[in-house]
Design an enzyme around this catalytic site. Structure first.
Site, short mmCIF file in Angstrom:
data_model
loop_
_atom_site.label_atom_id
_atom_site.label_comp_id
_atom_site.label_asym_id
_atom_site.label_seq_id
_atom_site.Cartn_x
_atom_site.Cartn_y
_atom_site.Cartn_z
N SER A 1 45.36 -23.78 74.13
CA SER A 1 44.19 -23.45 74.97
C SER A 1 43.31 -22.34 74.40
O SER A 1 42.73 -21.55 75.16
CB SER A 1 44.63 -23.09 76.39
OG SER A 1 45.20 -24.23 77.01
N ASN B 1 42.60 -28.97 64.97
CA ASN B 1 43.49 -30.13 65.08
C ASN B 1 42.80 -31.18 65.95
O ASN B 1 42.79 -31.06 67.18
CB ASN B 1 44.82 -29.68 65.69
CG ASN B 1 45.79 -30.82 65.90
OD1 ASN B 1 45.57 -31.93 65.42
ND2 ASN B 1 46.88 -30.56 66.60
N TRP B 2 42.23 -32.18 65.31
CA TRP B 2 41.48 -33.20 66.06
C TRP B 2 42.40 -34.25 66.70
O TRP B 2 41.93 -35.14 67.41
CB TRP B 2 40.46 -33.91 65.13
CG TRP B 2 39.33 -33.04 64.70
CD1 TRP B 2 39.12 -31.72 65.04
CD2 TRP B 2 38.23 -33.41 63.85
NE1 TRP B 2 37.96 -31.27 64.45
CE2 TRP B 2 37.40 -32.28 63.71
CE3 TRP B 2 37.87 -34.59 63.18
CZ2 TRP B 2 36.24 -32.29 62.95
CZ3 TRP B 2 36.72 -34.61 62.41
CH2 TRP B 2 35.91 -33.46 62.31
N LYS B 3 43.69 -34.14 66.40
CA LYS B 3 44.68 -35.09 66.94
C LYS B 3 44.19 -36.53 66.75
O LYS B 3 43.57 -36.82 65.72
CB LYS B 3 44.98 -34.77 68.42
CG LYS B 3 45.34 -33.30 68.61
CD LYS B 3 45.89 -32.98 69.98
CE LYS B 3 46.22 -31.48 70.04
NZ LYS B 3 46.86 -31.08 71.28
N HIS C 1 54.42 -30.61 65.11
CA HIS C 1 53.65 -30.38 66.34
C HIS C 1 54.48 -30.88 67.53
O HIS C 1 55.16 -31.91 67.42
CB HIS C 1 52.30 -31.11 66.28
CG HIS C 1 51.37 -30.68 67.37
ND1 HIS C 1 51.52 -31.15 68.66
CD2 HIS C 1 50.34 -29.81 67.38
CE1 HIS C 1 50.59 -30.58 69.43
NE2 HIS C 1 49.85 -29.76 68.67
N GLU D 1 53.06 -22.26 69.36
CA GLU D 1 52.30 -22.98 70.38
C GLU D 1 53.21 -23.25 71.59
O GLU D 1 53.97 -24.24 71.59
CB GLU D 1 51.84 -24.34 69.85
CG GLU D 1 50.91 -24.26 68.66
CD GLU D 1 50.05 -25.52 68.59
OE1 GLU D 1 48.83 -25.40 68.69
OE2 GLU D 1 50.62 -26.63 68.45
N GLY E 1 46.55 -27.49 75.94
CA GLY E 1 45.67 -28.32 76.77
C GLY E 1 45.65 -27.97 78.24
O GLY E 1 45.06 -28.70 79.04
P1 PGA Z 1 44.67 -27.13 72.67
O1 PGA Z 1 45.66 -27.80 71.60
O2 PGA Z 1 43.85 -26.10 71.92
O3 PGA Z 1 43.86 -28.25 73.20
O4 PGA Z 1 45.53 -26.47 73.71
C1 PGA Z 1 46.32 -27.04 70.63
C2 PGA Z 1 47.26 -27.90 69.82
O5 PGA Z 1 47.91 -28.80 70.39
O6 PGA Z 1 47.40 -27.73 68.61
#
Ligand code: PGA
Length: 252
Positions: free
Chosen positions: A213, A10-12, A97, A170, A176
Protein backbone atom coordinates in the site's frame (compact mmCIF):
# COMPACT_ATOMS: atom_id res chain seq x y z
CA UNK A 1 16.96 12.87 1.10
CA UNK A 2 20.48 11.55 1.16
CA UNK A 3 19.80 7.83 0.87
CA UNK A 4 19.98 6.20 -2.55
CA UNK A 5 16.59 4.59 -3.10
CA UNK A 6 15.38 1.78 -5.33
CA UNK A 7 11.77 2.02 -6.44
CA UNK A 8 10.29 -1.12 -7.98
CA UNK A 9 7.03 -0.99 -9.96
CA UNK A 10 5.28 -4.36 -9.80
CA UNK A 11 2.60 -4.36 -12.49
CA UNK A 12 1.61 -7.94 -11.60
CA UNK A 13 -0.86 -9.34 -14.19
CA UNK A 14 -3.05 -6.25 -13.96
CA UNK A 15 -2.82 -5.12 -17.58
CA UNK A 16 -3.37 -6.94 -20.86
CA UNK A 17 -0.49 -6.61 -23.34
CA UNK A 18 -1.80 -3.56 -25.24
CA UNK A 19 -2.46 -1.59 -22.08
CA UNK A 20 0.91 -2.55 -20.63
CA UNK A 21 2.56 -1.21 -23.81
CA UNK A 22 0.61 2.05 -23.37
CA UNK A 23 1.78 2.34 -19.79
CA UNK A 24 5.39 1.84 -20.97
CA UNK A 25 4.88 4.78 -23.34
CA UNK A 26 3.37 6.91 -20.56
CA UNK A 27 6.27 6.08 -18.24
CA UNK A 28 8.59 7.44 -20.95
CA UNK A 29 7.37 10.93 -20.03
CA UNK A 30 9.61 10.52 -16.99
CA UNK A 31 13.14 11.15 -18.12
CA UNK A 32 15.41 9.71 -15.46
CA UNK A 33 18.68 9.95 -17.33
CA UNK A 34 19.83 12.78 -15.03
CA UNK A 35 18.43 11.16 -11.89
CA UNK A 36 21.50 10.10 -9.95
CA UNK A 37 19.77 9.63 -6.63
CA UNK A 38 17.44 6.72 -7.23
CA UNK A 39 17.04 3.56 -9.30
CA UNK A 40 13.62 2.95 -10.83
CA UNK A 41 12.86 -0.63 -11.82
CA UNK A 42 9.81 -1.54 -13.92
CA UNK A 43 8.54 -5.13 -13.65
CA UNK A 44 5.85 -5.84 -16.25
CA UNK A 45 4.66 -9.39 -16.92
CA UNK A 46 6.73 -11.60 -19.22
CA UNK A 47 5.01 -10.82 -22.52
CA UNK A 48 5.74 -7.09 -22.17
CA UNK A 49 9.43 -7.43 -21.25
CA UNK A 50 10.85 -7.18 -24.74
CA UNK A 51 8.69 -4.13 -25.60
CA UNK A 52 9.68 -2.51 -22.29
CA UNK A 53 13.34 -3.27 -23.04
CA UNK A 54 13.09 -1.28 -26.27
CA UNK A 55 11.42 1.75 -24.66
CA UNK A 56 12.29 2.23 -20.98
CA UNK A 57 16.09 1.87 -20.53
CA UNK A 58 16.75 4.83 -22.87
CA UNK A 59 14.86 6.98 -20.34
CA UNK A 60 16.96 5.70 -17.45
CA UNK A 61 14.67 2.92 -16.15
CA UNK A 62 15.93 -0.54 -15.19
CA UNK A 63 13.95 -3.60 -16.16
CA UNK A 64 12.83 -6.47 -13.95
CA UNK A 65 10.75 -9.65 -14.19
CA UNK A 66 8.19 -10.90 -11.66
CA UNK A 67 9.54 -14.43 -11.25
CA UNK A 68 11.87 -16.94 -12.95
CA UNK A 69 12.39 -20.67 -13.17
CA UNK A 70 14.28 -22.66 -10.55
CA UNK A 71 15.83 -24.56 -13.49
CA UNK A 72 18.67 -23.47 -15.71
CA UNK A 73 17.23 -24.90 -18.94
CA UNK A 74 15.34 -27.97 -20.16
CA UNK A 75 11.89 -29.51 -20.54
CA UNK A 76 9.97 -27.16 -18.19
CA UNK A 77 6.90 -26.06 -20.12
CA UNK A 78 5.84 -22.53 -19.30
CA UNK A 79 8.98 -21.63 -17.33
CA UNK A 80 11.28 -18.72 -18.15
CA UNK A 81 14.97 -19.03 -17.31
CA UNK A 82 17.18 -16.46 -15.62
CA UNK A 83 19.45 -16.65 -18.66
CA UNK A 84 16.61 -15.56 -20.97
CA UNK A 85 15.71 -12.72 -18.61
CA UNK A 86 19.30 -11.50 -18.70
CA UNK A 87 19.32 -11.69 -22.50
CA UNK A 88 16.08 -9.66 -22.57
CA UNK A 89 17.76 -6.90 -20.57
CA UNK A 90 16.47 -7.59 -17.06
CA UNK A 91 18.80 -6.55 -14.28
CA UNK A 92 16.30 -7.29 -11.49
CA UNK A 93 13.76 -10.03 -10.76
CA UNK A 94 11.13 -10.29 -8.03
CA UNK A 95 11.05 -13.71 -6.35
CA UNK A 96 8.93 -15.19 -3.57
CA UNK A 97 6.13 -12.64 -3.82
CA UNK A 98 3.38 -13.66 -1.36
CA UNK A 99 0.93 -14.04 -4.27
CA UNK A 100 3.22 -16.68 -5.80
CA UNK A 101 3.86 -18.36 -2.46
CA UNK A 102 0.07 -18.49 -1.96
CA UNK A 103 -1.24 -19.34 -5.44
CA UNK A 104 1.71 -21.18 -7.03
CA UNK A 105 3.04 -22.91 -3.93
CA UNK A 106 6.44 -21.26 -4.22
CA UNK A 107 8.52 -22.29 -1.18
CA UNK A 108 11.37 -20.53 0.55
CA UNK A 109 13.70 -23.22 -0.84
CA UNK A 110 12.49 -22.42 -4.38
CA UNK A 111 13.21 -18.77 -3.65
CA UNK A 112 16.80 -19.54 -2.64
CA UNK A 113 17.30 -21.64 -5.80
CA UNK A 114 15.84 -18.89 -8.01
CA UNK A 115 18.12 -16.40 -6.30
CA UNK A 116 21.21 -18.46 -7.22
CA UNK A 117 19.99 -18.82 -10.85
CA UNK A 118 19.58 -15.04 -11.07
CA UNK A 119 22.95 -14.26 -9.50
CA UNK A 120 24.63 -16.60 -12.02
CA UNK A 121 23.40 -14.20 -14.71
CA UNK A 122 24.14 -10.93 -12.93
CA UNK A 123 20.46 -10.23 -12.11
CA UNK A 124 19.69 -8.70 -8.71
CA UNK A 125 17.03 -10.77 -6.92
CA UNK A 126 14.26 -8.89 -5.10
CA UNK A 127 13.30 -11.39 -2.41
CA UNK A 128 9.84 -10.83 -0.93
CA UNK A 129 9.06 -11.83 2.63
CA UNK A 130 6.12 -11.02 4.88
CA UNK A 131 3.78 -12.30 7.54
CA UNK A 132 0.04 -12.94 7.39
CA UNK A 133 -2.40 -10.90 9.43
CA UNK A 134 -2.80 -13.82 11.84
CA UNK A 135 0.97 -14.11 12.36
CA UNK A 136 1.11 -10.36 12.85
CA UNK A 137 -1.48 -10.45 15.62
CA UNK A 138 0.18 -13.45 17.24
CA UNK A 139 3.49 -11.57 17.45
CA UNK A 140 5.12 -14.08 15.06
CA UNK A 141 6.43 -11.64 12.46
CA UNK A 142 10.14 -11.97 13.20
CA UNK A 143 9.84 -15.74 13.44
CA UNK A 144 8.10 -15.93 10.02
CA UNK A 145 10.56 -13.59 8.32
CA UNK A 146 13.52 -15.50 9.71
CA UNK A 147 12.06 -18.79 8.52
CA UNK A 148 11.44 -17.38 5.02
CA UNK A 149 15.00 -16.07 4.82
CA UNK A 150 16.72 -19.16 6.23
CA UNK A 151 17.36 -20.95 2.87
CA UNK A 152 18.62 -17.67 1.38
CA UNK A 153 21.03 -17.24 4.29
CA UNK A 154 22.21 -20.85 3.98
CA UNK A 155 22.84 -20.35 0.26
CA UNK A 156 24.88 -17.19 0.79
CA UNK A 157 26.55 -17.68 4.14
CA UNK A 158 29.87 -18.73 2.61
CA UNK A 159 29.79 -16.61 -0.52
CA UNK A 160 32.93 -14.69 -1.36
CA UNK A 161 31.60 -12.94 -4.46
CA UNK A 162 29.88 -10.03 -2.63
CA UNK A 163 26.54 -10.24 -4.49
CA UNK A 164 23.84 -7.58 -4.15
CA UNK A 165 20.39 -8.77 -3.14
CA UNK A 166 17.25 -6.79 -2.32
CA UNK A 167 14.90 -7.93 0.40
CA UNK A 168 11.37 -6.54 0.23
CA UNK A 169 9.46 -6.71 3.49
CA UNK A 170 5.81 -6.87 2.47
CA UNK A 171 3.34 -7.65 5.27
CA UNK A 172 0.62 -9.65 3.49
CA UNK A 173 -2.10 -7.77 5.40
CA UNK A 174 -0.82 -4.52 3.97
CA UNK A 175 -0.69 -5.49 0.27
CA UNK A 176 -3.52 -3.77 -1.61
CA UNK A 177 -5.40 -3.02 1.62
CA UNK A 178 -4.47 0.60 2.31
CA UNK A 179 -3.23 -0.46 5.77
CA UNK A 180 0.37 0.47 6.40
CA UNK A 181 2.31 -0.51 9.54
CA UNK A 182 3.17 2.23 12.01
CA UNK A 183 6.53 3.95 11.88
CA UNK A 184 7.58 2.35 15.18
CA UNK A 185 6.70 -1.08 13.92
CA UNK A 186 8.64 -0.56 10.68
CA UNK A 187 11.65 0.79 12.58
CA UNK A 188 11.68 -2.34 14.75
CA UNK A 189 11.40 -4.74 11.80
CA UNK A 190 13.93 -2.98 9.55
CA UNK A 191 16.48 -2.63 12.37
CA UNK A 192 16.14 -6.34 13.07
CA UNK A 193 16.41 -7.21 9.35
CA UNK A 194 19.48 -5.05 8.91
CA UNK A 195 21.18 -6.72 11.87
CA UNK A 196 20.28 -10.19 10.62
CA UNK A 197 21.77 -9.50 7.19
CA UNK A 198 24.95 -7.90 8.52
CA UNK A 199 25.54 -10.70 11.00
CA UNK A 200 24.58 -13.75 8.96
CA UNK A 201 25.50 -12.63 5.42
CA UNK A 202 28.52 -10.40 5.97
CA UNK A 203 29.71 -10.73 2.36
CA UNK A 204 26.36 -9.84 0.83
CA UNK A 205 25.22 -6.32 0.03
CA UNK A 206 21.58 -6.30 1.18
CA UNK A 207 19.24 -3.48 0.26
CA UNK A 208 16.00 -3.41 2.24
CA UNK A 209 12.73 -2.34 0.63
CA UNK A 210 9.22 -1.90 2.00
CA UNK A 211 6.12 -3.00 0.08
CA UNK A 212 2.41 -2.84 0.88
CA UNK A 213 0.00 0.00 0.00
CA UNK A 214 2.80 2.47 -0.75
CA UNK A 215 1.40 5.66 -2.27
CA UNK A 216 2.25 9.32 -2.72
CA UNK A 217 0.89 10.16 0.73
CA UNK A 218 2.91 7.71 2.84
CA UNK A 219 6.09 7.20 0.79
CA UNK A 220 8.07 10.14 2.15
CA UNK A 221 7.48 9.15 5.74
CA UNK A 222 8.29 5.46 5.20
CA UNK A 223 11.38 6.36 3.17
CA UNK A 224 12.79 8.15 6.21
CA UNK A 225 12.58 5.03 8.43
CA UNK A 226 16.07 3.73 9.32
CA UNK A 227 17.35 1.03 6.92
CA UNK A 228 14.52 1.48 4.40
CA UNK A 229 16.18 1.91 1.01
CA UNK A 230 13.22 1.81 -1.30
CA UNK A 231 9.82 0.44 -2.17
CA UNK A 232 8.02 -2.28 -4.03
CA UNK A 233 4.89 -0.59 -5.38
CA UNK A 234 1.88 -2.43 -6.82
CA UNK A 235 -1.37 -0.46 -7.24
CA UNK A 236 0.17 3.03 -7.29
CA UNK A 237 2.60 2.02 -10.06
CA UNK A 238 -0.34 1.57 -12.47
CA UNK A 239 -1.37 5.18 -12.02
CA UNK A 240 1.30 7.25 -13.75
CA UNK A 241 0.61 10.46 -11.81
CA UNK A 242 0.85 8.70 -8.45
CA UNK A 243 3.99 6.84 -9.49
CA UNK A 244 5.59 10.03 -10.78
CA UNK A 245 4.86 11.74 -7.45
CA UNK A 246 6.52 8.90 -5.53
CA UNK A 247 9.57 9.13 -7.83
CA UNK A 248 9.91 12.86 -7.18
CA UNK A 249 9.44 12.49 -3.44
CA UNK A 250 12.30 10.00 -3.11
CA UNK A 251 14.52 11.85 -5.58
CA UNK A 252 14.42 15.18 -3.71
P1 PGA B 1 0.37 -2.75 -3.37
O1 PGA B 1 1.18 -4.06 -3.81
O2 PGA B 1 1.33 -1.58 -3.49
O3 PGA B 1 -0.77 -2.66 -4.31
O4 PGA B 1 -0.04 -2.95 -1.94
C1 PGA B 1 2.50 -4.27 -3.42
C2 PGA B 1 2.99 -5.63 -3.89
O5 PGA B 1 2.22 -6.60 -3.87
O6 PGA B 1 4.15 -5.78 -4.30
Amino acid sequence: MNKKYTLVANWKMQLPYNQAKELCSTYQQLNLTHNHTSTIVVCPSFETLSYAAQTLPQKGFSLGAQTCSTHKTGAYTGDVSAQSLAQLGCSYCIIGHSERRMHQGETSHDVATKMLRLLEHGIHPIICIGETEHEHHQGLTVHTLHEQLEPVIQALVHTTTHPTILIAYEPIWSIGSGNVPTRDYLTKIFTWLDQLCTTLMPNVRCKLLYGGSVDEKNSKDIASVDHVHGFLVGGASLDFQKFKNIVSLISE
